[in-house]
Design a protein around this motif. Structure first.
Motif, PDB file in Angstrom:
ATOM      1  N   GLN A 409       7.050   1.129 -39.637  1.00 44.77           N
ATOM      2  CA  GLN A 409       8.315   0.310 -38.836  1.00 44.77           C
ATOM      3  C   GLN A 409       9.619   1.730 -39.332  1.00 44.77           C
ATOM      4  OE1 GLN A 409       9.047  -2.265 -42.947  1.00 44.77           O
ATOM      5  NE2 GLN A 409       9.143  -3.652 -41.157  1.00 44.77           N
ATOM      6  N   ASN A 410       9.310   2.257 -39.913  1.00 45.64           N
ATOM      7  CA  ASN A 410       9.633   3.691 -39.721  1.00 45.64           C
ATOM      8  C   ASN A 410       9.572   4.572 -38.398  1.00 45.64           C
ATOM      9  OD1 ASN A 410      11.135   2.963 -42.032  1.00 45.64           O
ATOM     10  ND2 ASN A 410       9.506   4.917 -43.197  1.00 45.64           N
ATOM     11  N   LYS A 411       8.725   5.075 -38.638  1.00 46.03           N
ATOM     12  CA  LYS A 411       8.205   5.109 -37.357  1.00 46.03           C
ATOM     13  C   LYS A 411       8.625   3.920 -35.300  1.00 46.03           C
ATOM     14  CE  LYS A 411       3.908   6.989 -35.854  1.00 46.03           C
ATOM     15  NZ  LYS A 411       2.743   6.702 -36.468  1.00 46.03           N
ATOM     16  N   LEU A 412       8.952   3.240 -35.796  1.00 45.05           N
ATOM     17  CA  LEU A 412       9.031   2.288 -34.672  1.00 45.05           C
ATOM     18  C   LEU A 412      10.383   2.775 -34.537  1.00 45.05           C
ATOM     19  CD1 LEU A 412       6.723  -0.398 -34.028  1.00 45.05           C
ATOM     20  CD2 LEU A 412       7.063   1.426 -32.469  1.00 45.05           C
ATOM     21  N   ALA A 413      11.559   2.813 -35.474  1.00 46.56           N
ATOM     22  CA  ALA A 413      12.555   2.702 -35.855  1.00 46.56           C
ATOM     23  C   ALA A 413      13.425   3.928 -34.968  1.00 46.56           C
ATOM     24  CB  ALA A 413      13.500   2.593 -36.851  1.00 46.56           C
ATOM     25  N   ASN A 414      12.849   5.454 -35.768  1.00 45.33           N
ATOM     26  CA  ASN A 414      12.838   6.333 -34.701  1.00 45.33           C
ATOM     27  C   ASN A 414      13.574   6.478 -33.491  1.00 45.33           C
ATOM     28  OD1 ASN A 414      12.564   9.338 -33.760  1.00 45.33           O
ATOM     29  ND2 ASN A 414      11.815   9.694 -35.204  1.00 45.33           N
ATOM     30  N   GLU A 415      14.295   6.231 -32.506  1.00 44.20           N
ATOM     31  CA  GLU A 415      14.646   6.331 -30.888  1.00 44.20           C
ATOM     32  C   GLU A 415      13.938   6.969 -30.459  1.00 44.20           C
ATOM     33  OE1 GLU A 415      18.785   6.040 -31.260  1.00 44.20           O
ATOM     34  OE2 GLU A 415      18.651   3.830 -32.092  1.00 44.20           O
ATOM     35  N   HIS A 416      13.596   8.789 -31.535  1.00 45.37           N
ATOM     36  CA  HIS A 416      13.529   9.214 -30.328  1.00 45.37           C
ATOM     37  C   HIS A 416      11.810   8.861 -30.175  1.00 45.37           C
ATOM     38  CE1 HIS A 416      12.731  13.868 -29.284  1.00 45.37           C
ATOM     39  NE2 HIS A 416      11.321  13.892 -29.805  1.00 45.37           N
ATOM     40  N   PHE A 417      10.928   8.580 -30.676  1.00 44.74           N
ATOM     41  CA  PHE A 417       9.501   8.112 -30.607  1.00 44.74           C
ATOM     42  C   PHE A 417       9.458   7.273 -29.729  1.00 44.74           C
ATOM     43  CE2 PHE A 417       6.155   5.618 -31.950  1.00 44.74           C
ATOM     44  CZ  PHE A 417       5.165   6.604 -31.537  1.00 44.74           C
ATOM     45  N   VAL A 418      10.433   6.694 -29.231  1.00 41.87           N
ATOM     46  CA  VAL A 418       9.870   5.322 -29.006  1.00 41.87           C
ATOM     47  C   VAL A 418      10.252   6.020 -27.748  1.00 41.87           C
ATOM     48  CG1 VAL A 418      11.248   2.709 -28.399  1.00 41.87           C
ATOM     49  CG2 VAL A 418      10.090   3.616 -30.978  1.00 41.87           C
ATOM     50  N   GLY A 419      11.384   7.125 -27.659  1.00 41.71           N
ATOM     51  CA  GLY A 419      12.634   7.443 -26.387  1.00 41.71           C
ATOM     52  C   GLY A 419      11.203   8.152 -25.368  1.00 41.71           C
ATOM     53  N   LYS A 420      10.567   8.665 -26.558  1.00 47.56           N
ATOM     54  CA  LYS A 420       9.656   9.860 -25.747  1.00 47.56           C
ATOM     55  C   LYS A 420       8.199   9.655 -25.398  1.00 47.56           C
ATOM     56  CE  LYS A 420      12.541  12.896 -25.019  1.00 47.56           C
ATOM     57  NZ  LYS A 420      12.926  13.812 -23.843  1.00 47.56           N
ATOM     58  N   ALA A 421       7.674   8.678 -26.405  1.00 45.14           N
ATOM     59  CA  ALA A 421       6.211   8.531 -26.394  1.00 45.14           C
ATOM     60  C   ALA A 421       5.499   7.965 -25.245  1.00 45.14           C
ATOM     61  CB  ALA A 421       5.706   7.958 -28.052  1.00 45.14           C
ATOM     62  N   PRO A 422       4.449   7.633 -24.787  1.00 41.88           N
ATOM     63  CA  PRO A 422       3.782   6.855 -23.721  1.00 41.88           C
ATOM     64  C   PRO A 422       3.756   5.928 -23.874  1.00 41.88           C
ATOM     65  CG  PRO A 422       2.060   8.582 -24.291  1.00 41.88           C
ATOM     66  CD  PRO A 422       3.633   8.876 -25.290  1.00 41.88           C
ATOM     67  N   LYS A 423       4.046   4.103 -22.915  1.00 42.04           N
ATOM     68  CA  LYS A 423       4.958   2.999 -23.618  1.00 42.04           C
ATOM     69  C   LYS A 423       3.157   2.723 -24.102  1.00 42.04           C
ATOM     70  CE  LYS A 423       5.144  -1.229 -20.989  1.00 42.04           C
ATOM     71  NZ  LYS A 423       4.488  -1.953 -20.752  1.00 42.04           N
ATOM     72  N   GLU A 424       1.681   2.919 -23.385  1.00 46.18           N
ATOM     73  CA  GLU A 424       0.959   2.315 -24.240  1.00 46.18           C
ATOM     74  C   GLU A 424       0.735   3.166 -26.005  1.00 46.18           C
ATOM     75  OE1 GLU A 424      -0.535   6.031 -21.914  1.00 46.18           O
ATOM     76  OE2 GLU A 424       0.950   4.411 -21.332  1.00 46.18           O
ATOM     77  N   VAL A 425       1.884   3.719 -26.516  1.00 45.30           N
ATOM     78  CA  VAL A 425       1.577   4.526 -27.720  1.00 45.30           C
ATOM     79  C   VAL A 425       1.602   3.338 -28.467  1.00 45.30           C
ATOM     80  CG1 VAL A 425       1.588   6.447 -29.154  1.00 45.30           C
ATOM     81  CG2 VAL A 425       0.783   6.703 -27.501  1.00 45.30           C
ATOM     82  N   VAL A 426       3.360   3.477 -28.052  1.00 40.50           N
ATOM     83  CA  VAL A 426       4.374   2.484 -28.748  1.00 40.50           C
ATOM     84  C   VAL A 426       3.591   1.022 -29.009  1.00 40.50           C
ATOM     85  CG1 VAL A 426       6.530   1.378 -28.094  1.00 40.50           C
ATOM     86  CG2 VAL A 426       6.062   3.720 -27.581  1.00 40.50           C
TER      87      VAL A 426
END
Length: 450
Positions: A409-426
């Motif tokens: 949940q913390n990882k998905l709440a991180n806008e930097h991670f969601v914006g930069k990580a590849p779609k399949e990783v998210v």
């Protein structure tokens, strides 16, 4: 003209969709243009479109692409050597996997690893055949007085003999036998219909579901209870011969999809003469008199109930050798009667010694439960497991699952991670989030029940 154009007319043309104009359309137009004046093989005049068009059905095969959707080619280096794939997985595994993955009108996104599905299926079928043949050696195969049709047609050519072709033992039939005979003939009908509509991948899935789930996962396990039980030898031989006969019919259905393993198994199911081959054996035909949808529906409910009990046993670490009792509550009295009728299968497949109906509407103390088709099945746990140890295990598992859930949940709440990580990783992280949430709810439910 009679010799040259004798084979001009056909029923089907199988080709790739990338040459529709270059080959298919031109053949049709050329036939319309030049074949009108060419006599038919019997010398008569061609009179209509059917006499000049070279084929009536055109089946476009799928184009095999890699996982990125690129057409396979040597220049891209994305085309595996089929001989290497066959050496690692087997020819039947490769063949079945491609057919299974090829929907009508769509391309195949192929990777070698997908052949594991075909290999596992081949192993499943092979092991089922070995089980039947090993028991045949021990019990022998005496003929039975009563017989039931196996669905084939009498053939004058080689391959028309063997158990299951013309007759199966009809004596000592039980509910499992009637269910599988119904499923066999339903499968023959569904398979034939899919093949007639050129839905090859759907036909592969129909066979996969019948052989893997109905025959191997359920019927073989049910048969074991009778073969290793206290029934007389004549009953055991009848049960085994019927199972071999049904398996004979099944491998005939599978043969066009997996020719090598089915030929090898079929040759050992019964004595064969020189020249006999499954390739020229009669293909099974559906017989409506053996299709019993009520029995199929009842068995589907029983399978759901047994699977639910097995799942609870696994989740609460109930030892496989430990016998259990069930308490059931269904608003539909018919469901309770079905469970009573199929009690022997609960005993064999879920280690259930006793089933009773819920009295006074009160849930048994310290029991786990499963919801099945609008009813409830309770499993009393006192004396079955160490309740205190299980509570402690569940608390630790809940704490661990909660930590994993918080981390995702913390990882998905991180806008930097969601914006930069590849779609399949998210997407994978979101899938894991749902998985941990479901597990947490299940663990909390089991702890509350204890």
């Amino acid at each position: 003209h009679r010799t040259r154009y004798h084979l001009f007319l056909g029923r089907q043309n199988v080709t790739g969709p990338d040459i529709i104009f270059f080959w298919v359309a031109r053949m049709i137009m050329a036939g319309l243009e030049v074949m009108g004046e060419v006599p038919l093989p019997d010398g008569s005049k061609r009179r209509g479109v059917d006499d000049v068009v070279p084929f009536r059905d055109v089946y476009f095969t799928s184009i095999v692409r890699d996982t990125e959707g690129r057409k396979m080619s040597k220049s891209l280096g994305n085309s595996p050597d089929p001989l290497d794939v066959i050496a690692h997985y087997g020819a039947d595994a490769l063949r079945f996997t491609i057919l299974y993955l090829a929907p009508l009108g769509q391309d195949v996104h192929y990777a070698n690893e997908k052949c594991e599905m075909g290999r596992n299926f081949a192993n499943k079928v092979w092991n089922a055949g070995r089980f039947l043949l090993l028991n045949k050696e021990q019990l022998g195969s005496a003929p039975s007085a009563g017989t039931v049709s196996g669905g084939g047609t009498k053939a004058a050519s080689a391959g028309s003999k063997g158990p299951g072709h013309s007759a199966l033992p009809e004596d000592h039939l039980d509910l499992a036998d009637r269910w599988l005979l119904s499923r066999l003939h339903s499968t023959i009908g569904e398979l034939t219909s899919s093949l007639e509509r050129f839905e090859i991948n759907q036909a592969a899935k129909i066979l996969y579901d019948f052989l893997w789930h109905d025959f191997c996962d359920w019927y073989v396990e049910m048969v074991k209870g009778r073969l290793y039980g206290d029934e007389p030898e004549v009953a055991k031989r009848a049960v085994l011969n019927r199972a071999i006969g049904i398996f004979d019919q099944s491998v005939r259905l599978l043969h066009p999809f997996m020719p090598f393993i089915t030929e090898e198994l079929w040759q050992h199911l019964a004595p064969r003469t020189d020249g006999e081959s499954i390739m020229i054996a009669a293909f099974p035909r559906k017989e409506d008199r053996w299709i019993d949808k009520k029995t199929e529906e009842e068995m589907a409910f029983v399978q759901h109930a047994i699977n639910s009990v097995r799942n609870v046993r696994g989740e609460l670490s109930v030892p496989p050798s430990k016998d259990i009792e069930l308490v059931i509550r269904f608003s539909d009295a018919g469901r309770e009667k079905i469970i009573e009728k199929y009690l022997r299968y609960f005993q064999r497949l879920a280690r259930v010694t006793k089933i009773q109906q819920l009295k006074n509407g009160e849930k048994p103390h310290h029991s786990a439960s499963a919801v099945v088709d609008g009813g409830e099945i309770f499993i009393p746990l006192e004396g079955v497991i160490d309740l205190d140890a299980e509570r402690e295990r569940l608390r630790k598992e809940i704490a661990h699952t909660q930590r994993m859930l918080d981390s995702i949940q913390n990882k998905l709440a991180n806008e930097h991670f969601v914006g930069k990580a590849p779609k399949e990783v998210v997407d994978r992280e979101r899938e894991k989030l749902g998985h941990f949430r479901a597990n947490l709810e299940k663990l909390q439910k089991h702890l509350a029940e204890l």
